[in-house]
Enzyme design. Structure first.
Site, PDB file in Angstrom:
ATOM      1  CB  THR A 130      -1.244   0.337   1.410  1.00  0.00           C
ATOM      2  OG1 THR A 130      -1.532   1.671   1.137  1.00  0.00           O
ATOM      3  CG2 THR A 130      -0.025   0.151   1.935  1.00  0.00           C
ATOM      4  CG  ASP A 131      -0.807   4.883  -0.870  1.00  0.00           C
ATOM      5  OD1 ASP A 131      -1.659   4.242  -0.152  1.00  0.00           O
ATOM      6  OD2 ASP A 131      -1.710   5.434  -2.259  1.00  0.00           O
ATOM      7  CD  GLU A 132      -3.192   3.727   4.018  1.00  0.00           C
ATOM      8  OE1 GLU A 132      -3.406   3.257   5.690  1.00  0.00           O
ATOM      9  OE2 GLU A 132      -4.890   2.759   3.788  1.00  0.00           O
ATOM     10  CE1 TYR A 155      -2.636  -2.636   6.111  1.00  0.00           C
ATOM     11  CE2 TYR A 155      -2.698  -0.773   5.037  1.00  0.00           C
ATOM     12  CZ  TYR A 155      -2.979  -1.523   5.000  1.00  0.00           C
ATOM     13  OH  TYR A 155      -2.717  -2.102   3.549  1.00  0.00           O
ATOM     14  CE  LYS A 159       0.319  -4.506   2.902  1.00  0.00           C
ATOM     15  NZ  LYS A 159       0.427  -6.162   2.138  1.00  0.00           N
TER      16      LYS A 159
END
Length: 345
Positions: A130-132, A155, A159
């Protein structure tokens, strides 16, 4: 190819499963069937001769070894993950166990299988992230593949850790990997705890539509079927040990997004007044990232991929899908946490 897809009964994973079968690949769908998974997501391919399902948890190493030995895949696409930020705030332990320990187990099972098979050059381990993991942007700028990691929620931290594990297994053991980091996905079969389905379903039920803070948080929205196409392209043509950012090129603030959905519903499912009258601003999520934006130059220049669906077109398709598939989402509304405010810290 025969592709082992983890998390293939989830939102993004099921889109990849469906697309892979259409493209002529054989698929082994590995999913633990936790709260956000639904086998109805892959019902359209469940009877296909090139589709197999294995209910297993990526935290179960023995099960992973058995599945690799039984099905002997040519590639792995790893999508299985706990993914809801609000749930990670309330219960980070599940995210650590699944996203970090589970990825470690899968890497080790894949390495064992690959080594015993003679380390075939064509094998790939594709890790979907994810870009997060990159943190939060200000009003300008975009995430690139070289942006420093700065995760800000349990989260995104889990990741980020899984991304680092994949790169370490490539460097230390030579495991052939590719990585992708995507922007926010939306579309059919989106589990009804995420923003877009929450807006649609609350509106249809006449309930308030919650927007965190003042609605100024910005996301880059990627239609899930575009994402599935990009993931399969990277698996087959991406450079070894390289990462690719996948974005929708569709930045919208949360408030703009919700207002667009309400206007579509006003047209497709009219009622007295506008659905926008249901918009309510609520206390913001702790540590809420201000803005995400993807620079997709690498995947565009190297692989020729660009998103095909604008956010306006994608939202229209998505709203129509939810209106036409009430049986799918009604069955999920009773699952744990759905419809409740989570992640208040």
């Amino acid at each position: 190819m025969k592709i082992l897809i983890t998390g293939g009964a989830g939102f993004i994973g099921s889109a990849v499963v469906r697309r892979a079968i259409v493209d002529g690949h054989a698929v082994v769908n590995l999913d633990a069937l936790t709260y956000a998974a639904c086998l109805d997501n892959v019902a359209s391919v469940a009877d296909h001769p090139d589709y197999a399902f294995e209910q297993a948890d990526i935290r179960d190493r023995a099960a992973l070894d058995r599945i690799f030995a039984t099905h002997r895949p040519d590639a792995v696409m790893h999508l299985a993950a706990e993914s809801h930020v609000d749930r990670s705030i309330d219960g980070p332990g599940d995210f650590i166990e699944t996203n970090i320990t589970g990825t470690f187990n899968l890497l080790e099972a894949a390495r064992k299988y690959w080594t015993e098979a003679g380390r075939p050059e064509a094998f790939r381990f594709h890790h979907i992230s994810t870009d997060e993991v990159f943190g939060s942007l200000g009003a300008t700028g975009q995430f690139t593949e070289t942006t420093s990691y700065d995760p800000r929620s349990p989260y995104s931290a889990s990741k980020a850790a899984s991304d680092h594990l994949v790169r370490a297994w490539a460097e230390t053991y030579g495991l052939p990997v590719v990585l992708t980091n995507c922007s926010n996905n939306y579309g059919p079969f989106h589990f009804p705890e995420k923003l877009i389905p929450v807006v649609i379903l609350n509106a249809l039920h006449g309930r308030s539509i919650p927007i965190y803070g003042d609605g100024s948080n910005v996301r880059d929205w990627l239609y899930v079927e575009d994402h599935a196409d990009a993931l399969l392209l990277v698996l087959q043509k991406g450079a070894l040990n390289r990462s690719y950012n996948i974005g929708g090129e569709n930045e919208r603030s949360n408030l703009e997004l919700v207002q667009t959905i309400c206007s579509i519903l006003d047209r497709l499912a009219p009622k007295d007044g506008s659905y926008a009258d249901l918009i309510t601003f609520v206390t913001d999520r702790p540590g809420h990232d201000a803005r995400y934006a993807i620079d997709p130059t690498r995947i565009r220049d190297e692989l020729g991929w660009r998103p095909s669906v604008t956010v306006e077109e994608g939202l229209e398709r998505t709203v129509r899908w939810y209106l036409d598939n009430r049986g799918w989402w009604q069955a999920l509304l009773e699952r744990d946490g759905v419809g409740q405010r989570l992640g208040q810290g």
